[in-house]
Design a protein around this motif. Structure first.
Motif, PDB file in Angstrom:
ATOM      1  N   SER A   1       2.845   6.028   4.355  1.00  0.00           N
ATOM      2  CA  SER A   1       3.174   5.965   2.922  1.00  0.00           C
ATOM      3  C   SER A   1       2.348   4.900   2.211  1.00  0.00           C
ATOM      4  CB  SER A   1       4.666   5.675   2.742  1.00  0.00           C
ATOM      5  OG  SER A   1       5.454   6.741   3.241  1.00  0.00           O
ATOM      6  N   GLU A   2       2.182   3.736   2.846  1.00  0.00           N
ATOM      7  CA  GLU A   2       1.408   2.670   2.215  1.00  0.00           C
ATOM      8  C   GLU A   2      -0.060   3.063   2.073  1.00  0.00           C
ATOM      9  OE1 GLU A   2       0.150  -2.040   2.774  1.00  0.00           O
ATOM     10  OE2 GLU A   2       1.853  -1.225   3.892  1.00  0.00           O
TER      11      GLU A   2
ATOM     12  N   GLU B   1      -1.271   6.104   1.897  1.00  0.00           N
ATOM     13  CA  GLU B   1      -1.359   7.140   0.866  1.00  0.00           C
ATOM     14  C   GLU B   1      -1.281   6.525  -0.532  1.00  0.00           C
ATOM     15  OE1 GLU B   1       0.468  11.174   2.905  1.00  0.00           O
ATOM     16  OE2 GLU B   1       1.861   9.740   1.996  1.00  0.00           O
ATOM     17  N   ASP B   2      -0.365   5.600  -0.736  1.00  0.00           N
ATOM     18  CA  ASP B   2      -0.198   4.982  -2.055  1.00  0.00           C
ATOM     19  C   ASP B   2      -1.453   4.207  -2.461  1.00  0.00           C
ATOM     20  OD1 ASP B   2       2.345   5.983  -2.258  1.00  0.00           O
ATOM     21  OD2 ASP B   2       3.346   4.144  -1.611  1.00  0.00           O
ATOM     22  N   ARG B   3      -2.045   3.509  -1.518  1.00  0.00           N
ATOM     23  CA  ARG B   3      -3.187   2.654  -1.841  1.00  0.00           C
ATOM     24  C   ARG B   3      -4.486   3.431  -2.017  1.00  0.00           C
ATOM     25  NH1 ARG B   3      -2.925  -2.288   2.359  1.00  0.00           N
ATOM     26  NH2 ARG B   3      -5.040  -2.557   1.521  1.00  0.00           N
TER      27      ARG B   3
ATOM     28  N   GLY C   1      -4.593   6.994  -2.568  1.00  0.00           N
ATOM     29  CA  GLY C   1      -4.431   8.218  -3.345  1.00  0.00           C
ATOM     30  C   GLY C   1      -4.719   9.477  -2.555  1.00  0.00           C
TER      31      GLY C   1
END
Length: 310
Positions: free
Chosen positions: A91-92, A94-96, A98
């Motif tokens: 998740s981290e 992916e968030d960082r 994109g």
């Protein structure tokens, strides 16, 4: 064009394919030695490992966009699968970045290995082996149909980290790795599969074994077969028999010349392969140039977009 990113335990790789008539052609193959397995502490990936993955993914994404590929298909294997903070790490990242990450199960990884290799091999029946940095996939197949498959939680980098004190394994450390591999084979009931004279090898470890085999035995670069006796000889030849921090200069120079990016991990990977070969009474290994990335492209990308029949 399609961009595929493989987040492995040892390497991260971007491959850009152009697909014509359902057949992919590699336009770019970019590899980074991420060694994410070395950033695992107490079963968790630490912040430096996540930072490393994000940095490489960002560079891959920029490169792909410069080449006109705006949608990368990213998947991860044991690198993010075999950690206790797997979902949080994914998740981290992916968030960082994109970028969406498809976290493959061991069964999926084994299937995609087979799908990718099946289009290039002449062996209709046998055992497929893929030794990664953090896992080893085994697929038993007959008449090009999967009979059994398993992902063992052992790989070249994880075995190096766990058992090897200095640069190359000693005889004692080799035996510990062999014992671990045999234990996993029994634990996961792979010992019930029976003998198999022929192996199809995929992935970076086995491709580099092929390079060493061609170097030591003066074979053509187009050679794709490694016989079991050659593999066993190379393992004994390259191990650190002196049981000291310093290794023979000849050994180091050989590996730096032939497989420079895998100086630390090639020996543990070869020991895993050699143990499997002995266990199943394998006679020869055919080295495929296709594997999990091509299988992922076929099954997860092209099939869903109607580019090919699969």
């Amino acid at each position: 064009m399609y961009g595929i990113v493989d987040i492995g335990s040892n390497t991260m790789r971007l491959v850009i394919y152009k697909v014509e008539g359902g057949k992919p052609r590699v336009l770019l193959n970019k590899k980074e030695m991420a060694e994410l397995a070395s950033f695992i502490q107490d079963g968790m990936m630490v912040a430096d490992g996540i930072n490393r993955a994000c940095y490489i993914l960002d560079s891959f994404n920029l490169l792909a966009k410069d080449l006109g590929v705006n949608n990368l298909h990213v998947f991860a294997t044991a690198s993010l699968r075999n950690i206790s903070n797997s979902q949080a790490a994914v998740s981290e990242i992916e968030d960082r970045t994109g970028l969406a990450i498809n976290l493959l199960s061991g069964a999926q990884e084994a299937e995609y290995d087979f799908v990718g290799a099946a289009r290039t091999i002449d062996l209709k029946s046998g055992l497929l082996v893929d030794i990664g940095g953090g896992s080893t996939e085994l697929v038993m197949y007959n008449n090009m149909q999967i009979q059994n498959s398993i992902s063992l939680p052992i790989g070249s980098l994880s075995m190096y980290t766990k058992f090897v004190k200095h640069l190359f394994p000693t005889k004692k450390e080799r035996k510990k790795i062999e014992e671990c591999v045999r234990e996993m084979i029994v634990r996961y009931d792979v010992d019930q599969w029976g003998d198999c004279p022929y192996v199809c090898g995929v992935g970076g470890t086995i491709r580099n074994v092929d390079r060493l085999n061609s170097y030591f035995y003066d074979l053509s670069k187009n050679n794709r077969f490694v016989i079991a006796e050659n593999l066993n000889w190379m393992v004994k030849k390259l191990e650190n028999r002196e049981n000291k921090k310093l290794v023979p200069r000849e050994t180091l120079e050989t590996l730096l010349k032939v497989v420079p990016e895998r100086v630390r991990t090639i020996m543990p990977g070869m020991i895993i392969l050699n143990t499997i070969v002995k266990y199943f009474n394998v006679q020869s290994i055919y080295v495929s140039r296709a594997g999990v990335r091509e299988g992922y492209l076929y099954k997860q990308v092209l099939t869903k977009e109607g580019e090919q029949n699969a």
